[in-house]
Design a protein around this motif. Structure first.
Motif, PDB file in Angstrom:
ATOM      1  N   MET A  84      43.184  51.599  36.931  1.00 59.36           N
ATOM      2  CA  MET A  84      44.104  50.579  36.338  1.00 59.36           C
ATOM      3  C   MET A  84      45.620  50.385  36.935  1.00 59.36           C
ATOM      4  O   MET A  84      46.025  49.267  36.859  1.00 59.36           O
ATOM      5  CB  MET A  84      44.306  51.137  34.791  1.00 59.36           C
ATOM      6  CG  MET A  84      43.170  51.150  34.230  1.00 59.36           C
ATOM      7  SD  MET A  84      42.680  49.277  33.969  1.00 59.36           S
ATOM      8  CE  MET A  84      40.753  49.404  34.000  1.00 59.36           C
ATOM      9  N   ALA A  85      46.029  51.413  37.415  1.00 64.71           N
ATOM     10  CA  ALA A  85      47.374  51.449  38.064  1.00 64.71           C
ATOM     11  C   ALA A  85      47.373  50.635  39.324  1.00 64.71           C
ATOM     12  O   ALA A  85      48.305  50.003  39.340  1.00 64.71           O
ATOM     13  CB  ALA A  85      47.724  52.923  38.296  1.00 64.71           C
ATOM     14  N   PHE A  86      46.248  50.717  39.932  1.00 64.04           N
ATOM     15  CA  PHE A  86      46.325  49.718  41.270  1.00 64.04           C
ATOM     16  C   PHE A  86      46.088  48.383  40.767  1.00 64.04           C
ATOM     17  O   PHE A  86      46.676  47.523  41.311  1.00 64.04           O
ATOM     18  CB  PHE A  86      44.981  50.079  41.931  1.00 64.04           C
ATOM     19  CG  PHE A  86      44.830  49.377  43.144  1.00 64.04           C
ATOM     20  CD1 PHE A  86      45.848  49.768  44.232  1.00 64.04           C
ATOM     21  CD2 PHE A  86      43.769  48.666  43.253  1.00 64.04           C
ATOM     22  CE1 PHE A  86      45.393  48.866  45.381  1.00 64.04           C
ATOM     23  CE2 PHE A  86      43.628  47.794  44.450  1.00 64.04           C
ATOM     24  CZ  PHE A  86      44.450  47.981  45.511  1.00 64.04           C
ATOM     25  N   ALA A  87      45.280  48.260  39.726  1.00 66.35           N
ATOM     26  CA  ALA A  87      45.062  46.585  39.168  1.00 66.35           C
ATOM     27  C   ALA A  87      46.389  46.059  38.740  1.00 66.35           C
ATOM     28  O   ALA A  87      46.780  45.098  39.026  1.00 66.35           O
ATOM     29  CB  ALA A  87      44.162  46.725  38.048  1.00 66.35           C
ATOM     30  N   ARG A  88      47.087  46.926  37.993  1.00 66.83           N
ATOM     31  CA  ARG A  88      48.515  46.680  37.536  1.00 66.83           C
ATOM     32  C   ARG A  88      49.461  46.072  38.743  1.00 66.83           C
ATOM     33  O   ARG A  88      49.989  45.208  38.631  1.00 66.83           O
ATOM     34  CB  ARG A  88      49.003  47.547  36.709  1.00 66.83           C
ATOM     35  CG  ARG A  88      49.922  47.205  35.684  1.00 66.83           C
ATOM     36  CD  ARG A  88      50.266  48.341  34.520  1.00 66.83           C
ATOM     37  NE  ARG A  88      48.907  48.956  34.068  1.00 66.83           N
ATOM     38  CZ  ARG A  88      48.937  49.725  33.185  1.00 66.83           C
ATOM     39  NH1 ARG A  88      50.074  50.224  32.448  1.00 66.83           N
ATOM     40  NH2 ARG A  88      47.736  50.493  32.874  1.00 66.83           N
ATOM     41  N   LYS A  89      49.394  46.925  39.659  1.00 62.91           N
ATOM     42  CA  LYS A  89      50.228  46.942  40.818  1.00 62.91           C
ATOM     43  C   LYS A  89      49.977  45.752  41.697  1.00 62.91           C
ATOM     44  O   LYS A  89      50.938  44.868  42.229  1.00 62.91           O
ATOM     45  CB  LYS A  89      50.368  48.345  41.520  1.00 62.91           C
ATOM     46  CG  LYS A  89      51.284  48.411  42.875  1.00 62.91           C
ATOM     47  CD  LYS A  89      51.410  49.811  43.313  1.00 62.91           C
ATOM     48  CE  LYS A  89      51.849  49.745  44.488  1.00 62.91           C
ATOM     49  NZ  LYS A  89      51.607  51.022  45.323  1.00 62.91           N
ATOM     50  N   VAL A  90      48.620  45.775  42.143  1.00 64.25           N
ATOM     51  CA  VAL A  90      48.243  44.819  43.455  1.00 64.25           C
ATOM     52  C   VAL A  90      47.814  43.389  42.887  1.00 64.25           C
ATOM     53  O   VAL A  90      47.939  42.467  43.419  1.00 64.25           O
ATOM     54  CB  VAL A  90      47.368  45.390  44.257  1.00 64.25           C
ATOM     55  CG1 VAL A  90      46.880  44.496  45.483  1.00 64.25           C
ATOM     56  CG2 VAL A  90      48.042  46.719  44.730  1.00 64.25           C
ATOM     57  N   ALA A  91      47.061  43.488  41.587  1.00 63.44           N
ATOM     58  CA  ALA A  91      46.247  42.350  41.294  1.00 63.44           C
ATOM     59  C   ALA A  91      47.434  41.057  40.783  1.00 63.44           C
ATOM     60  O   ALA A  91      48.245  41.384  39.902  1.00 63.44           O
ATOM     61  CB  ALA A  91      45.423  42.669  40.219  1.00 63.44           C
ATOM     62  N   SER A  92      47.132  39.790  41.272  1.00 60.32           N
ATOM     63  CA  SER A  92      47.805  38.659  40.719  1.00 60.32           C
ATOM     64  C   SER A  92      47.009  38.245  39.385  1.00 60.32           C
ATOM     65  O   SER A  92      47.675  37.452  38.597  1.00 60.32           O
ATOM     66  CB  SER A  92      47.769  37.686  41.654  1.00 60.32           C
ATOM     67  OG  SER A  92      46.603  37.568  42.140  1.00 60.32           O
ATOM     68  N   LYS A  93      45.860  38.837  39.128  1.00 63.62           N
ATOM     69  CA  LYS A  93      45.271  38.284  38.135  1.00 63.62           C
ATOM     70  C   LYS A  93      44.281  39.346  37.670  1.00 63.62           C
ATOM     71  O   LYS A  93      43.523  40.039  38.585  1.00 63.62           O
ATOM     72  CB  LYS A  93      44.332  36.932  38.442  1.00 63.62           C
ATOM     73  CG  LYS A  93      43.341  36.488  37.291  1.00 63.62           C
ATOM     74  CD  LYS A  93      42.505  35.192  37.565  1.00 63.62           C
ATOM     75  CE  LYS A  93      43.464  34.152  37.482  1.00 63.62           C
ATOM     76  NZ  LYS A  93      42.827  32.631  38.102  1.00 63.62           N
ATOM     77  N   VAL A  94      44.271  39.781  36.506  1.00 61.19           N
ATOM     78  CA  VAL A  94      43.194  40.517  35.834  1.00 61.19           C
ATOM     79  C   VAL A  94      42.129  40.008  34.984  1.00 61.19           C
ATOM     80  O   VAL A  94      42.533  39.302  34.194  1.00 61.19           O
ATOM     81  CB  VAL A  94      44.042  41.787  35.045  1.00 61.19           C
ATOM     82  CG1 VAL A  94      42.811  42.800  34.430  1.00 61.19           C
ATOM     83  CG2 VAL A  94      44.918  42.516  35.923  1.00 61.19           C
ATOM     84  N   ILE A  95      40.786  40.319  35.098  1.00 60.90           N
ATOM     85  CA  ILE A  95      39.829  39.695  34.401  1.00 60.90           C
ATOM     86  C   ILE A  95      39.292  40.800  33.656  1.00 60.90           C
ATOM     87  O   ILE A  95      38.671  41.663  34.265  1.00 60.90           O
ATOM     88  CB  ILE A  95      38.975  38.969  35.326  1.00 60.90           C
ATOM     89  CG1 ILE A  95      39.701  37.725  35.994  1.00 60.90           C
ATOM     90  CG2 ILE A  95      37.677  38.330  34.569  1.00 60.90           C
ATOM     91  CD1 ILE A  95      38.966  37.226  37.438  1.00 60.90           C
ATOM     92  N   TYR A  96      39.360  40.903  32.461  1.00 62.30           N
ATOM     93  CA  TYR A  96      38.518  41.934  31.568  1.00 62.30           C
ATOM     94  C   TYR A  96      37.384  41.198  31.124  1.00 62.30           C
ATOM     95  O   TYR A  96      37.522  40.246  30.295  1.00 62.30           O
ATOM     96  CB  TYR A  96      39.533  42.463  30.450  1.00 62.30           C
ATOM     97  CG  TYR A  96      38.923  43.098  29.332  1.00 62.30           C
ATOM     98  CD1 TYR A  96      38.401  44.403  29.945  1.00 62.30           C
ATOM     99  CD2 TYR A  96      38.736  42.806  28.254  1.00 62.30           C
ATOM    100  CE1 TYR A  96      37.937  45.465  29.046  1.00 62.30           C
ATOM    101  CE2 TYR A  96      38.189  43.770  27.114  1.00 62.30           C
ATOM    102  CZ  TYR A  96      37.529  44.777  27.496  1.00 62.30           C
ATOM    103  OH  TYR A  96      36.830  45.627  26.605  1.00 62.30           O
ATOM    104  N   MET A  97      36.251  41.901  31.507  1.00 59.19           N
ATOM    105  CA  MET A  97      35.037  41.548  31.031  1.00 59.19           C
ATOM    106  C   MET A  97      34.389  42.561  29.995  1.00 59.19           C
ATOM    107  O   MET A  97      34.340  43.812  29.949  1.00 59.19           O
ATOM    108  CB  MET A  97      33.895  41.502  32.297  1.00 59.19           C
ATOM    109  CG  MET A  97      34.306  40.517  33.318  1.00 59.19           C
ATOM    110  SD  MET A  97      32.912  40.149  34.396  1.00 59.19           S
ATOM    111  CE  MET A  97      31.609  39.561  33.468  1.00 59.19           C
ATOM    112  N   HIS A  98      33.647  41.781  28.878  1.00 62.67           N
ATOM    113  CA  HIS A  98      33.331  42.413  27.834  1.00 62.67           C
ATOM    114  C   HIS A  98      32.032  41.834  27.346  1.00 62.67           C
ATOM    115  O   HIS A  98      32.050  40.473  27.070  1.00 62.67           O
ATOM    116  CB  HIS A  98      34.047  42.514  26.619  1.00 62.67           C
ATOM    117  CG  HIS A  98      33.659  43.245  25.662  1.00 62.67           C
ATOM    118  ND1 HIS A  98      33.617  44.734  25.655  1.00 62.67           N
ATOM    119  CD2 HIS A  98      33.474  43.212  24.234  1.00 62.67           C
ATOM    120  CE1 HIS A  98      32.993  45.181  24.591  1.00 62.67           C
ATOM    121  NE2 HIS A  98      33.187  44.070  23.672  1.00 62.67           N
TER     122      HIS A  98
END
Ligand SMILES: Nc1ncnc2c1ncn2[C@@H]1O[C@H](COP(=O)(O)OP(=O)(O)OP(=O)(O)O)[C@@H](O)[C@H]1O
Ligand SMILES: [Mg+2]
Length: 242
Positions: free
Chosen positions: A199-213
């Protein structure tokens, strides 16, 4: 500018099990998209569909101007544009790091041995392993092997890189080494889609987060959305510390 990846209302089932239930998202050139979500939510399946490792029942998938949903699409052409790296590195044990990397450029792209060797050196230095060119996989740590696997993909000069939980089998220190390589790639402008539990990496590096459920894109937005979830499901997921 048109997106490099565009999924529109994608449906995919394995037998009676619906795994993707109308998935739509776009990833633009140079963008880093992090796909997150509970186990079984369809993350790997979505990634595999992008690279035509799975066929879909409905919807469209456009990747680097290839109509992936079209059964007549040229898969080899698609896979020249798209690199994919999995949790397991799948290096050939009887070949050195350099030889593992040279394989596809010589066999698929018909590069000469010496050109392929130069290319292998170039991508090995990109992942910080120029000194390990002549090592066999068993002489490398898990993190180093994974970096060789990434270098092997980079040697094909992809326009898009897909990563499926590439650090999940690694301890924290080795994970850090691999994440740094991915961060460098992102900074260099590579378009990437990564399935990750970091999660920390996603927050830092990603320009877009896609949460799948449950096979759907439940929430999507910039990394900051993880600090302010709009749905109970994402709130629970982030709260679970995964
Ligand atoms: N080849 C297959 N045959 C049958 N069912 C499959 C197949 N691949 C995946 N599934 C099922 O599809 C669902 C989604 O799987 P998927 O691997 O996409 O989940 P995921 O989000 O990547 O999970 P994880 O975080 O555990 O990797 C699961 O219920 C899984 O059992
Ligand atoms: Mg998965």
């Amino acid at each position: 500018m048109s997106p490099i990846v565009k999924l529109t209302n994608v449906h995919k089932a394995f037998g009676a099990v619906k795994v993707l239930n109308g998935v739509s998202f776009e990833v633009g050139r140079g963008e880093v998209a992090a796909v997150i979500g509970q186990s079984g939510s369809g993350k790997s399946t979505a990634l595999r569909c992008i690279n035509a490792l799975e066929t879909i029942e409905d919807g469209t998938i456009e990747v680097c101007d290839h109509a992936v949903h079209d059964p007549n699409m040229n898969k080899n052409a698609l896979r020249r544009d798209v690199g994919i790296v999995f949790q397991s590195y799948n290096l050939f044990p009887h070949l050195t790091a350099e030889q593992n990397i040279m394989l596809a450029p010589t066999c698929v792209k018909k590069l000469s041995k010496s050109a392929a060797r130069d290319l292998a050196r170039e991508v090995l230095s990109q992942v910080g392993l120029e000194a390990k060119a002549d090592h066999f996989p068993e002489q490398l740590s898990g993190g180093q092997q994974q970096r060789v696997a990434i270098a092997r993909s980079l040697a094909m000069k992809p326009k898009l890189m897909l990563f499926d939980e590439v650090t999940s089998a690694l301890d924290p220190q080795l994970t850090g080494e691999v994440l740094k390589v991915m961060e460098d790639l992102a900074r260099g402008g590579m378009t990437m889609i990564l399935v990750t539990h970091e999660m920390a990496f996603a927050r830092k590096v990603a320009s877009k987060v896609i949460y799948m459920h449950h096979g759907q894109v439940w929430e999507t937005g910039p990394g900051a959305m993880l600090e302010n979830p709009q749905t109970q499901e994402l709130r629970d997921f982030v709260g679970s510390g995964l």
